[in-house]
Write an enzyme that holds these catalytic residues in place. Sequence first.
Site: not given
Length: 536
Positions: A374-375
């Site tokens: 995701f990040e």
Amino acid sequence: MIRNPILPGFNPDPSICRVGDDYYIATSTFEWYPGVQIHHSRDLVNWTLVRRPLERKAQLDMRGEPDSCGIWAPCLSYADGRFWLVYTDVKRYDGNFKDAHNYIVTAATIEGEWSDPVYVNSSGFDPSLFHDEDGRKWFVNMQWNHRTESYGGSPKTPAFDGILLQEWDAKTGTLKGPIRNIFSGTDLGLVEGPHLFKRNGWYYLTTAEGGTGYDHAVTMARSRNIDGPYELHPNKYLITSKDHPDAVLQRAGHGQYVETADGQFYHTHLCGRPMPPHRRCTLGRETSLQKCVWKEDDWLYLENGTVVPDVEVPGLFGAMPFDRARRSGYNFDEGKLPADFQWLRTPEPDRIFSVTARPGHLRLFARESIGSWFEQSLVARRQEHHSFRAETVVEFEPDTYQQVAGLTHYYNRFKLHAIAVTLHERLGRCVTIMSCAGDYPNGRLTFPAGPGVAVPDGRIQLSMEVHENDLQFFWQAEGMGAWEPIGPVLDAGVISDEGGRGEHGSFTGAFAGMFAFDTSGRAKIADFDWFNYDEL
């Protein structure tokens, strides 16, 4: 003289396009952002990265996509005064499904701004757009059949259910007319990667077959009608190394035909250069280019008279390759990320790094764990040599063991080695090593240096040396002496397509770069002043 691979390191699925005297190659980028690499050349020998066109959220958002998903097999073409780029965004890899969505973007120039995507279909991956002489446009892609024993990491032929053809209307941006399955492939199976072109009244179809491992091939067929029936090339395969295990360029397949302005003929293909003794391609799938000839039977053949690709082939104008830089130094002084670097998945890079917050530095805002889908705060460049040294210097003051920043040799969450500054409850600020040597599906970390070694205040320099299959990490306090090795020699060969899960388990490439994570959620800052990459 062309020396293959022309695009070393992770540069697979090459689509080639000529406009006048300019040649462009588009390659897959998978989960790395921005999406699609486009290189330019005027002599077919020397190539320069000029654009990554999928660069904003409206075009591409890969957050949450598994490793080896994202952008597969772009097709670059030029017609009607515009460049056309077709690509797949794959959302799922494991199991029986792929969830592969196909799009088209356009631009007046390669270097200019590219349009928002137009959605086309989701019936399979590896799309291509063919512009016929009568002005009609045809969309082709492989069709995926989920009702088989094929699953991610273990592809089987029935899932690769032929090549679909349908007309595409540029005015409405939609497909129209019947959907036809025009080619089921050969007995090699796993047909994908279709490209169409027309010559002397024949429609020629090239496809990739055999999977993207050691049985890979470029298959060729032709028909007088675009919707078939298609007859096979007398050799079946235009390019393959599958029966030649000693060839330098292995895994040869998936490419596209191009004619030069002066009437010469070439075909791109991906390839791998395996390292002994395990036959692991630590540089991933690379791009090569072969010289071809047309014979009296109106079939294309390699100029060398075989199906096995050459390392050296004639280029244009007697051009010779420029000496590729043995050393690349980056100081982040220009206020923009150097072109060699990419990050993972997110269209919001300001949340993970900045090259302006502290002039002359790359600042990472530590986010989720290394390997997150995701990040993840990781900025890295491709490994382009079997032996190299990478080094950097970091300013980082962790106040918990959950805050970590450093240097990594990275493939995906299951294949990575990293040296980093962190905090230990007994040692205080320290340097340690984290490693995941292909542990699929658990992704378990090991800590080859134990808790690590305590380090003094100030900037810490980190480095790694990779000698083919071996990796050694080093550290030093800036200005306080020689490099100190830390931890044992690690298996660098596992940072490869074949490492861990095997040749079809993942298919991107190795990177060297800087990372930071803060699983406390406080986004600790890590500042990197420079980064060096040297061929050894």
